[in-house]
Design an enzyme around this catalytic site. Structure first.
Site: not given
Length: 295
Positions: A163, A176
């Site tokens: 990401s 995350y």
């Protein structure tokens, strides 16, 4: 359009791809894009709720739909429910897939979840589920699916979904961000360890992607707490300024095209890279990261 036998040679003809998180979203898109180019598919997904996840997870029906769509492209698929936290289950699906197709050439470690909380207020369970799925689940995917590639000694590709959060930080997403940075580090080690076998390892690092994970009432309300009943369009207004290109998010196919390139012989000497598909997010964000409100 369905791809029929005898059609023009695809970039993935003769290849077999093992894909996690394939029931919907990016995973389904990856399965279909690789199948369009000739790949046979081994697809897995959890198809169950995860306690800390605030949106609906994929179902068995979603995974069955992925299988149906791949078969409509005249490609074969082994689609099984499996938890990336369960190494023995992953190994069993890999064995079944190799028995069916003979080999694995591409591993797409795509399965992942999202949740939101301030780091110091986050419960241990939320932290652990994130790390177990988004980081350790990638290691278990590689541990289950790459050994047949090593033994075959015909090279291959591993593509890990990271990401932009694997390249920068975001408040209230500590777990995350840690996991997505972690898979980048894992990729860099695997790049060196698997190079003697001509197995290439890379990450894709998307900006926000138009999937069920983000397009949910939970995230609409989280991003637009100023509105009583926020919609997708309302969230788009909040996100459009994050990227250099004037768009709020990218589509799954945009990530799938990058996965296809990394998996194909066109990228035969590309290994060890973090490939942003981010509409210029990383260039624009600078010192002003996205700040998600507390859940």
């Amino acid at each position: 359009m369905a791809r029929t036998r005898g059609a023009a040679v695809g970039r993935m003809d003769g290849k077999v791809a093992f894909i996690t998180g394939a029931a919907r979203g990016q995973g389904r898109s990856h399965a279909l894009r690789l199948a369009e180019e000739g790949a046979e598919i081994i697809a897995v997904d959890l198809c169950q709720p995860v306690g800390s996840v605030p949106y609906e997870m994929p179902t068995s029906g979603d995974l069955a739909e992925t299988a149906k769509l791949v078969e409509e492209l005249d490609r074969r698929i082994v689609a099984r429910e499996a938890d990336v936290r369960d190494l023995s289950r992953l190994e069993a699906v890999v064995q079944e897939g190799v028995s069916e197709f003979g080999h694995i050439d591409v591993v797409v470690a795509n399965a992942g979840i999202a949740s939101v909380a301030p780091t110091l207020e986050m419960g241990e369970h939320m932290w652990q589920e994130m790390i177990d799925i988004n980081l350790t689940g990638v290691w278990k995917t590689v541990k289950a699916a790459v050994p047949p590639m090593v033994e075959r000694r015909q090279g291959g590709a591993v593509i890990i979904t990271s990401s932009v959060a694997g390249l920068t930080g975001f408040p209230n997403l500590g777990h995350y961000v840690a996991a997505k940075h972690g898979v980048v580090g894992l990729m860099r080690v695997l790049t060196q360890e698997l190079a003697p076998y001509m197995i290439r390892v890379n990450t894709v690092n998307p900006t926000t992607v138009d999937t069920h994970m983000v397009m949910s009432d939970f995230f609409y309300r989280l991003v637009r707490p100023d509105l009583e009943n926020p919609t997708r369009d309302d969230m788009a207004e909040a996100f459009v300024g994050l990227n250099s290109l004037p768009i709020p998010w990218v589509d799954p196919i945009d990530i799938s095209n990058a996965v296809l390139w990394l998996a194909s012989d066109e990228a035969r000497y590309v290994t060890g890279v973090t490939l942003p598909v981010d509409a210029g997010f990383c260039q624009k964000i600078g010192g002003t990261p996205l700040v998600l409100p507390e859940a």
